[in-house]
Motif scaffolding. Structure first.
Motif, PDB file in Angstrom:
ATOM      1  N   ALA A   1      -3.634  -5.870  -1.554  1.00 31.06           N
ATOM      2  CA  ALA A   1      -3.295  -6.697  -2.720  1.00 31.06           C
ATOM      3  C   ALA A   1      -2.909  -8.117  -2.327  1.00 31.06           C
ATOM      4  N   ASN A   2      -2.463  -8.338  -1.105  1.00 30.02           N
ATOM      5  CA  ASN A   2      -2.055  -9.682  -0.682  1.00 30.02           C
ATOM      6  C   ASN A   2      -3.168 -10.707  -0.888  1.00 30.02           C
ATOM      7  N   LYS A   3      -4.369 -10.334  -0.523  1.00 28.77           N
ATOM      8  CA  LYS A   3      -5.515 -11.236  -0.655  1.00 28.77           C
ATOM      9  C   LYS A   3      -5.745 -11.601  -2.121  1.00 28.77           C
ATOM     10  N   LEU A   4      -5.648 -10.616  -3.012  1.00 28.60           N
ATOM     11  CA  LEU A   4      -5.817 -10.863  -4.435  1.00 28.60           C
ATOM     12  C   LEU A   4      -4.756 -11.829  -4.947  1.00 28.60           C
ATOM     13  N   TYR A   5      -3.489 -11.562  -4.634  1.00 28.48           N
ATOM     14  CA  TYR A   5      -2.408 -12.413  -5.133  1.00 28.48           C
ATOM     15  C   TYR A   5      -2.553 -13.843  -4.630  1.00 28.48           C
ATOM     16  N   GLN A   6      -2.888 -13.988  -3.367  1.00 33.40           N
ATOM     17  CA  GLN A   6      -3.060 -15.329  -2.814  1.00 33.40           C
ATOM     18  C   GLN A   6      -4.241 -16.045  -3.465  1.00 33.40           C
ATOM     19  N   SER A   7      -5.309 -15.302  -3.768  1.00 31.84           N
ATOM     20  CA  SER A   7      -6.480 -15.916  -4.406  1.00 31.84           C
ATOM     21  C   SER A   7      -6.175 -16.398  -5.824  1.00 31.84           C
ATOM     22  N   GLU A   8      -5.147 -15.836  -6.440  1.00 32.97           N
ATOM     23  CA  GLU A   8      -4.749 -16.234  -7.793  1.00 32.97           C
ATOM     24  C   GLU A   8      -3.584 -17.224  -7.780  1.00 32.97           C
ATOM     25  N   GLY A   9      -3.285 -17.775  -6.590  1.00 33.40           N
ATOM     26  CA  GLY A   9      -2.304 -18.855  -6.502  1.00 33.40           C
ATOM     27  C   GLY A   9      -0.863 -18.431  -6.278  1.00 33.40           C
ATOM     28  N   PHE A  10      -0.629 -17.155  -5.978  1.00 38.35           N
ATOM     29  CA  PHE A  10       0.738 -16.721  -5.665  1.00 38.35           C
ATOM     30  C   PHE A  10       1.102 -17.203  -4.268  1.00 38.35           C
ATOM     31  N   ILE A  11       2.355 -17.585  -4.105  1.00 39.05           N
ATOM     32  CA  ILE A  11       2.843 -18.129  -2.836  1.00 39.05           C
ATOM     33  C   ILE A  11       3.829 -17.157  -2.212  1.00 39.05           C
ATOM     34  N   LEU A  12       3.561 -16.816  -0.957  1.00 41.26           N
ATOM     35  CA  LEU A  12       4.445 -15.923  -0.204  1.00 41.26           C
ATOM     36  C   LEU A  12       5.750 -16.646   0.084  1.00 41.26           C
ATOM     37  N   TYR A  13       6.875 -16.042  -0.301  1.00 42.49           N
ATOM     38  CA  TYR A  13       8.152 -16.688  -0.013  1.00 42.49           C
ATOM     39  C   TYR A  13       9.061 -15.842   0.854  1.00 42.49           C
ATOM     40  N   GLY A  14       8.642 -14.636   1.182  1.00 48.42           N
ATOM     41  CA  GLY A  14       9.472 -13.841   2.067  1.00 48.42           C
ATOM     42  C   GLY A  14       8.860 -12.511   2.439  1.00 48.42           C
ATOM     43  N   GLU A  15       9.324 -12.013   3.574  1.00 45.95           N
ATOM     44  CA  GLU A  15       8.932 -10.695   4.052  1.00 45.95           C
ATOM     45  C   GLU A  15      10.201  -9.885   4.264  1.00 45.95           C
ATOM     46  N   ILE A  16      10.145  -8.618   3.875  1.00 43.47           N
ATOM     47  CA  ILE A  16      11.309  -7.744   4.003  1.00 43.47           C
ATOM     48  C   ILE A  16      10.920  -6.543   4.856  1.00 43.47           C
ATOM     49  N   PRO A  17      11.589  -6.363   6.004  1.00 39.35           N
ATOM     50  CA  PRO A  17      11.253  -5.211   6.849  1.00 39.35           C
ATOM     51  C   PRO A  17      11.671  -3.895   6.190  1.00 39.35           C
ATOM     52  N   ALA A  18      10.833  -2.888   6.378  1.00 36.45           N
ATOM     53  CA  ALA A  18      11.111  -1.533   5.869  1.00 36.45           C
ATOM     54  C   ALA A  18      11.535  -1.555   4.397  1.00 36.45           C
ATOM     55  N   TYR A  19      10.825  -2.314   3.602  1.00 41.73           N
ATOM     56  CA  TYR A  19      11.172  -2.508   2.192  1.00 41.73           C
ATOM     57  C   TYR A  19      11.039  -1.226   1.380  1.00 41.73           C
ATOM     58  N   SER A  20      10.005  -0.454   1.667  1.00 41.33           N
ATOM     59  CA  SER A  20       9.803   0.789   0.924  1.00 41.33           C
ATOM     60  C   SER A  20       9.054   1.790   1.792  1.00 41.33           C
ATOM     61  N   GLN A  21       8.955   2.985   1.269  1.00 42.33           N
ATOM     62  CA  GLN A  21       8.168   4.010   1.946  1.00 42.33           C
ATOM     63  C   GLN A  21       6.836   4.163   1.224  1.00 42.33           C
ATOM     64  N   ASP A  22       5.796   4.433   2.005  1.00 49.58           N
ATOM     65  CA  ASP A  22       4.534   4.769   1.361  1.00 49.58           C
ATOM     66  C   ASP A  22       4.632   6.210   0.850  1.00 49.58           C
ATOM     67  N   PRO A  23       3.623   6.726   0.168  1.00 50.75           N
ATOM     68  CA  PRO A  23       3.724   8.076  -0.405  1.00 50.75           C
ATOM     69  C   PRO A  23       3.951   9.182   0.629  1.00 50.75           C
ATOM     70  N   PHE A  24       3.727   8.872   1.898  1.00 51.46           N
ATOM     71  CA  PHE A  24       3.857   9.873   2.949  1.00 51.46           C
ATOM     72  C   PHE A  24       5.134   9.702   3.769  1.00 51.46           C
ATOM     73  N   GLY A  25       6.026   8.831   3.285  1.00 48.41           N
ATOM     74  CA  GLY A  25       7.337   8.668   3.901  1.00 48.41           C
ATOM     75  C   GLY A  25       7.417   7.655   5.023  1.00 48.41           C
ATOM     76  N   ILE A  26       6.359   6.907   5.262  1.00 49.54           N
ATOM     77  CA  ILE A  26       6.351   5.905   6.334  1.00 49.54           C
ATOM     78  C   ILE A  26       6.872   4.579   5.779  1.00 49.54           C
ATOM     79  N   TYR A  27       7.865   4.015   6.459  1.00 51.70           N
ATOM     80  CA  TYR A  27       8.430   2.751   6.006  1.00 51.70           C
ATOM     81  C   TYR A  27       7.423   1.622   6.178  1.00 51.70           C
ATOM     82  N   LYS A  28       7.348   0.783   5.148  1.00 57.92           N
ATOM     83  CA  LYS A  28       6.418  -0.342   5.134  1.00 57.92           C
ATOM     84  C   LYS A  28       7.184  -1.622   4.835  1.00 57.92           C
ATOM     85  N   ASP A  29       6.777  -2.689   5.498  1.00 56.04           N
ATOM     86  CA  ASP A  29       7.345  -4.000   5.218  1.00 56.04           C
ATOM     87  C   ASP A  29       6.791  -4.509   3.890  1.00 56.04           C
TER      88      ASP A  29
END
Length: 169
Positions: free
Chosen positions: A132-160
């Motif tokens: 989804a990052n590519k889509l958001y950037q293509s529509e003019g969204f600006i990245l303002y931050g990254e958060i480590p281990a922000y959430s878990q994917d459906p299989f319990g693996i932490y994702k930034d």
């Protein structure tokens, strides 16, 4: 790109309840980080959808051949000092409809609605390494931050996570 027959503003979940439940279960089963773990029970998805609408949440669905193939939400800030902002949430596309322009059309639609609602600042978050990052950037969204281990994917693996904003003119 597939031809969407319609993007609907949903005010009554019951009309599309089964399609929304199926969509959510499929998206989670295919690894999307949507705040739920695999396997997503029918009752869990049903409970989510039955509680999503409020006076501050707009829900839109994409329909192709009478089937729900995507959805997105616009969460309008209810804060007294935040009437200018909104959050885009739960942009999801059915696995069989991916890479066919559904998410882009939903995102463009919700951007128009946000503008009509008088919102000038949009926020969203997504998995750092997700497509989804590519889509958001293509529509003019600006990245303002990254958060480590922000959430878990459906299989319990932490994702930034990545956090984006967009100013509407």
């Amino acid at each position: 790109m597939i031809q969407l027959k319609e993007i609907n503003n949903i005010k009554d979940i019951k009309v599309h309840q089964e399609g929304l439940v199926t969509l959510f279960q499929e998206v989670v089963a295919n690894g999307a980080s949507m705040n739920f773990l695999y396997p997503m029970r029918y009752e869990t998805a049903l409970h989510y959808w039955n509680n999503v609408l409020s006076k501050h949440v707009r829900l839109f669905i994409a329909i192709v051949d009478k089937e729900v193939v995507g959805t997105v939400q616009l969460h309008l800030s209810d804060k007294e000092n935040g009437q200018h902002r909104a959050e885009i949430a739960k942009l999801m596309t059915h696995p069989k409809a991916r890479r066919k322009g559904v998410a882009k059309l939903l995102l463009q639609h919700v951007l128009k609605v946000a503008k009509q609602e008088g919102r000038t600042l949009l926020l969203l978050d997504t998995e750092k390494d997700g497509p989804a990052n590519k889509l958001y950037q293509s529509e003019g969204f600006i990245l303002y931050g990254e958060i480590p281990a922000y959430s878990q994917d459906p299989f319990g693996i932490y994702k930034d996570g990545n956090c984006y904003y967009k100013l509407l003119q």
